[in-house]
Design an enzyme around this catalytic site. Sequence first.
Site, PDB file in Angstrom:
ATOM      1  N   SER A  59       0.842  -1.203   0.000  1.00  0.00           N
ATOM      2  CA  SER A  59       0.000   0.000   0.000  1.00  0.00           C
ATOM      3  C   SER A  59       0.871   1.244   0.000  1.00  0.00           C
ATOM      4  O   SER A  59       1.993   1.222   0.519  1.00  0.00           O
ATOM      5  CB  SER A  59      -0.885   0.015   1.245  1.00  0.00           C
ATOM      6  OG  SER A  59      -1.565   1.243   1.346  1.00  0.00           O
ATOM      7  N   TYR A 113      -1.762  -1.226  10.590  1.00  0.00           N
ATOM      8  CA  TYR A 113      -1.849  -1.532   9.154  1.00  0.00           C
ATOM      9  C   TYR A 113      -0.623  -1.002   8.419  1.00  0.00           C
ATOM     10  O   TYR A 113       0.012  -1.727   7.631  1.00  0.00           O
ATOM     11  CB  TYR A 113      -3.128  -0.898   8.586  1.00  0.00           C
ATOM     12  CG  TYR A 113      -3.322  -1.085   7.105  1.00  0.00           C
ATOM     13  CD1 TYR A 113      -3.852  -2.262   6.595  1.00  0.00           C
ATOM     14  CD2 TYR A 113      -2.980  -0.073   6.198  1.00  0.00           C
ATOM     15  CE1 TYR A 113      -4.036  -2.429   5.234  1.00  0.00           C
ATOM     16  CE2 TYR A 113      -3.166  -0.239   4.835  1.00  0.00           C
ATOM     17  CZ  TYR A 113      -3.696  -1.413   4.359  1.00  0.00           C
ATOM     18  OH  TYR A 113      -3.870  -1.584   3.001  1.00  0.00           O
ATOM     19  N   LYS A 117       2.451  -3.011   6.371  1.00  0.00           N
ATOM     20  CA  LYS A 117       2.698  -2.777   4.939  1.00  0.00           C
ATOM     21  C   LYS A 117       4.135  -2.302   4.683  1.00  0.00           C
ATOM     22  O   LYS A 117       4.687  -2.556   3.614  1.00  0.00           O
ATOM     23  CB  LYS A 117       1.674  -1.797   4.367  1.00  0.00           C
ATOM     24  CG  LYS A 117       0.246  -2.365   4.329  1.00  0.00           C
ATOM     25  CD  LYS A 117       0.115  -3.561   3.371  1.00  0.00           C
ATOM     26  CE  LYS A 117      -1.318  -3.998   3.189  1.00  0.00           C
ATOM     27  NZ  LYS A 117      -1.496  -5.085   2.219  1.00  0.00           N
ATOM     28  N   VAL A 150      -9.274   2.156  -3.444  1.00  0.00           N
ATOM     29  CA  VAL A 150     -10.238   1.400  -4.252  1.00  0.00           C
ATOM     30  C   VAL A 150     -11.498   1.097  -3.439  1.00  0.00           C
ATOM     31  O   VAL A 150     -11.408   0.706  -2.260  1.00  0.00           O
ATOM     32  CB  VAL A 150      -9.605   0.070  -4.727  1.00  0.00           C
ATOM     33  CG1 VAL A 150     -10.556  -0.655  -5.675  1.00  0.00           C
ATOM     34  CG2 VAL A 150      -8.269   0.316  -5.408  1.00  0.00           C
TER      35      VAL A 150
HETATM   36  N1  LIG Z   1      -8.881  -0.856  -1.062  1.00  0.00           N
HETATM   37  C1  LIG Z   1      -7.880   0.017  -0.997  1.00  0.00           C
HETATM   38  O1  LIG Z   1      -8.076   1.244  -1.119  1.00  0.00           O
HETATM   39  C2  LIG Z   1      -6.477  -0.487  -0.794  1.00  0.00           C
HETATM   40  C3  LIG Z   1      -5.446   0.460  -0.811  1.00  0.00           C
HETATM   41  C4  LIG Z   1      -4.146   0.002  -0.666  1.00  0.00           C
HETATM   42  C5  LIG Z   1      -3.885  -1.352  -0.516  1.00  0.00           C
HETATM   43  N2  LIG Z   1      -4.930  -2.243  -0.476  1.00  0.00           N
HETATM   44  C6  LIG Z   1      -4.599  -3.648  -0.295  1.00  0.00           C
HETATM   45  O2  LIG Z   1      -5.250  -4.432  -1.251  1.00  0.00           O
HETATM   46  C7  LIG Z   1      -5.506  -5.742  -0.717  1.00  0.00           C
HETATM   47  C8  LIG Z   1      -6.962  -6.078  -0.904  1.00  0.00           C
HETATM   48  O3  LIG Z   1      -7.685  -5.126  -0.129  1.00  0.00           O
HETATM   49  P1  LIG Z   1      -9.246  -4.889  -0.316  1.00  0.00           P
HETATM   50  O4  LIG Z   1      -9.447  -3.423  -0.322  1.00  0.00           O
HETATM   51  O5  LIG Z   1      -9.759  -5.734  -1.433  1.00  0.00           O
HETATM   52  O6  LIG Z   1      -9.732  -5.410   1.105  1.00  0.00           O
HETATM   53  P2  LIG Z   1     -11.075  -6.148   1.529  1.00  0.00           P
HETATM   54  O7  LIG Z   1     -12.202  -5.685   0.695  1.00  0.00           O
HETATM   55  O8  LIG Z   1     -11.182  -5.963   3.009  1.00  0.00           O
HETATM   56  O9  LIG Z   1     -10.751  -7.660   1.186  1.00  0.00           O
HETATM   57  C9  LIG Z   1      -9.765  -8.323   1.922  1.00  0.00           C
HETATM   58  C10 LIG Z   1      -9.763  -9.761   1.525  1.00  0.00           C
HETATM   59  O10 LIG Z   1      -8.774 -10.427   2.304  1.00  0.00           O
HETATM   60  C11 LIG Z   1      -9.360 -11.577   2.876  1.00  0.00           C
HETATM   61  N3  LIG Z   1      -8.746 -11.842   4.180  1.00  0.00           N
HETATM   62  C12 LIG Z   1      -8.688 -11.037   5.253  1.00  0.00           C
HETATM   63  N4  LIG Z   1      -8.072 -11.651   6.259  1.00  0.00           N
HETATM   64  C13 LIG Z   1      -7.701 -12.859   5.820  1.00  0.00           C
HETATM   65  C14 LIG Z   1      -7.010 -13.959   6.385  1.00  0.00           C
HETATM   66  N5  LIG Z   1      -6.544 -13.917   7.630  1.00  0.00           N
HETATM   67  N6  LIG Z   1      -6.795 -15.046   5.635  1.00  0.00           N
HETATM   68  C15 LIG Z   1      -7.232 -15.096   4.354  1.00  0.00           C
HETATM   69  N7  LIG Z   1      -7.897 -14.086   3.752  1.00  0.00           N
HETATM   70  C16 LIG Z   1      -8.119 -12.983   4.493  1.00  0.00           C
HETATM   71  C17 LIG Z   1     -10.834 -11.258   3.040  1.00  0.00           C
HETATM   72  O11 LIG Z   1     -11.530 -12.458   3.062  1.00  0.00           O
HETATM   73  P3  LIG Z   1     -13.086 -12.524   3.514  1.00  0.00           P
HETATM   74  O12 LIG Z   1     -13.876 -11.894   2.431  1.00  0.00           O
HETATM   75  O13 LIG Z   1     -13.313 -13.995   3.661  1.00  0.00           O
HETATM   76  O14 LIG Z   1     -13.166 -11.772   4.807  1.00  0.00           O
HETATM   77  C18 LIG Z   1     -11.106 -10.457   1.775  1.00  0.00           C
HETATM   78  O15 LIG Z   1     -11.363 -11.299   0.666  1.00  0.00           O
HETATM   79  C19 LIG Z   1      -5.075  -5.694   0.741  1.00  0.00           C
HETATM   80  O16 LIG Z   1      -3.774  -6.213   0.850  1.00  0.00           O
HETATM   81  C20 LIG Z   1      -5.064  -4.202   1.057  1.00  0.00           C
HETATM   82  O17 LIG Z   1      -4.178  -3.885   2.088  1.00  0.00           O
HETATM   83  C21 LIG Z   1      -6.209  -1.846  -0.631  1.00  0.00           C
END
Ligand SMILES: NC(=O)c1ccc[n+]([C@@H]2O[C@H](COP(=O)([O-])OP(=O)(O)OC[C@H]3O[C@@H](n4cnc5c(N)ncnc54)[C@H](OP(=O)(O)O)[C@@H]3O)[C@@H](O)[C@H]2O)c1
Length: 196
Positions: A59, A113, A117, A150
């Site tokens: 991130s 968090y 990261k 996102v």
């Molecule tokens: N969205 C943003 O703006 C943003 C920005 C920077 C970086 N990121 C990174 O992008 C990645 C995806 O984020 P996202 O926004 O899609 O988050 P999200 O909507 O919260 O989805 C997270 C996913 O990770 C799974 N997960 C969480 N804990 C887990 C565990 N212990 N074991 C296995 N799976 C687990 C969740 O599964 P369940 O559905 O089963 O709970 C879910 O599918 C993350 O690494 C996040 O840090 C996101």
Amino acid sequence: HNILRGKTEMVFLVKPRKLIPFGEQAEVTMRTNFWGTLWACHALLPILRPNARVVNVSSFVSKKSLDKCSPELQATFRNKDLSEEELCLLMGEFVQAAQAGDHTAQGWPNTAYGTTKIGVTVLSRIQAQVLTETRPGDGILLNACCPGWVRTDMAGPNATKGPEEGAETPVYLAMLPEGAKEPHGQLVWDKTVQEW
Ligand SMILES: NC(=O)c1ccc[n+]([C@@H]2O[C@H](COP(=O)([O-])OP(=O)(O)OC[C@H]3O[C@@H](n4cnc5c(N)ncnc54)[C@H](OP(=O)(O)O)[C@@H]3O)[C@@H](O)[C@H]2O)c1
């Protein structure tokens, strides 16, 4: 509220994040984001084929959190000689400090968090160096990326990018053409290498 009104919607019995002690947040977030990435890589990196592409999802918050570390920690995380073992010890030290309540006094940023990261971004640089040393000539490229802000469950509806836009940088890194030499071991955001 919905139960009282006789509705049948799902009710989530999850503690609001602010009620979870910071030390517990740090431990759980570290296990998921940092240790989960490390363990998956330990299982999968040995079976990579030549010209494989590896994209660790970090991130932009890792960079912001690095800037909030003490000068000593910043220098440590920027040191290209830092080993994976040393990085793992540092991530463990952060969790211990968070549980003791003195992580800020020890120079850590006040974000679980963000610190996890930092770990993912630095781990990616170390893994890339190891691949270069252990599999020279195999053309494998490994990077950390930020998808941007996102609209997902984590970031919520106000985020600026849709899921397809969020996938652009990870897919770009996964599809780097055969023969490409870079980026490798970098943090990439908007398809651009970020200074670490
Ligand atoms: N969205 C943003 O703006 C943003 C920005 C920077 C970086 N990121 C990174 O992008 C990645 C995806 O984020 P996202 O926004 O899609 O988050 P999200 O909507 O919260 O989805 C997270 C996913 O990770 C799974 N997960 C969480 N804990 C887990 C565990 N212990 N074991 C296995 N799976 C687990 C969740 O599964 P369940 O559905 O089963 O709970 C879910 O599918 C993350 O690494 C996040 O840090 C996101």
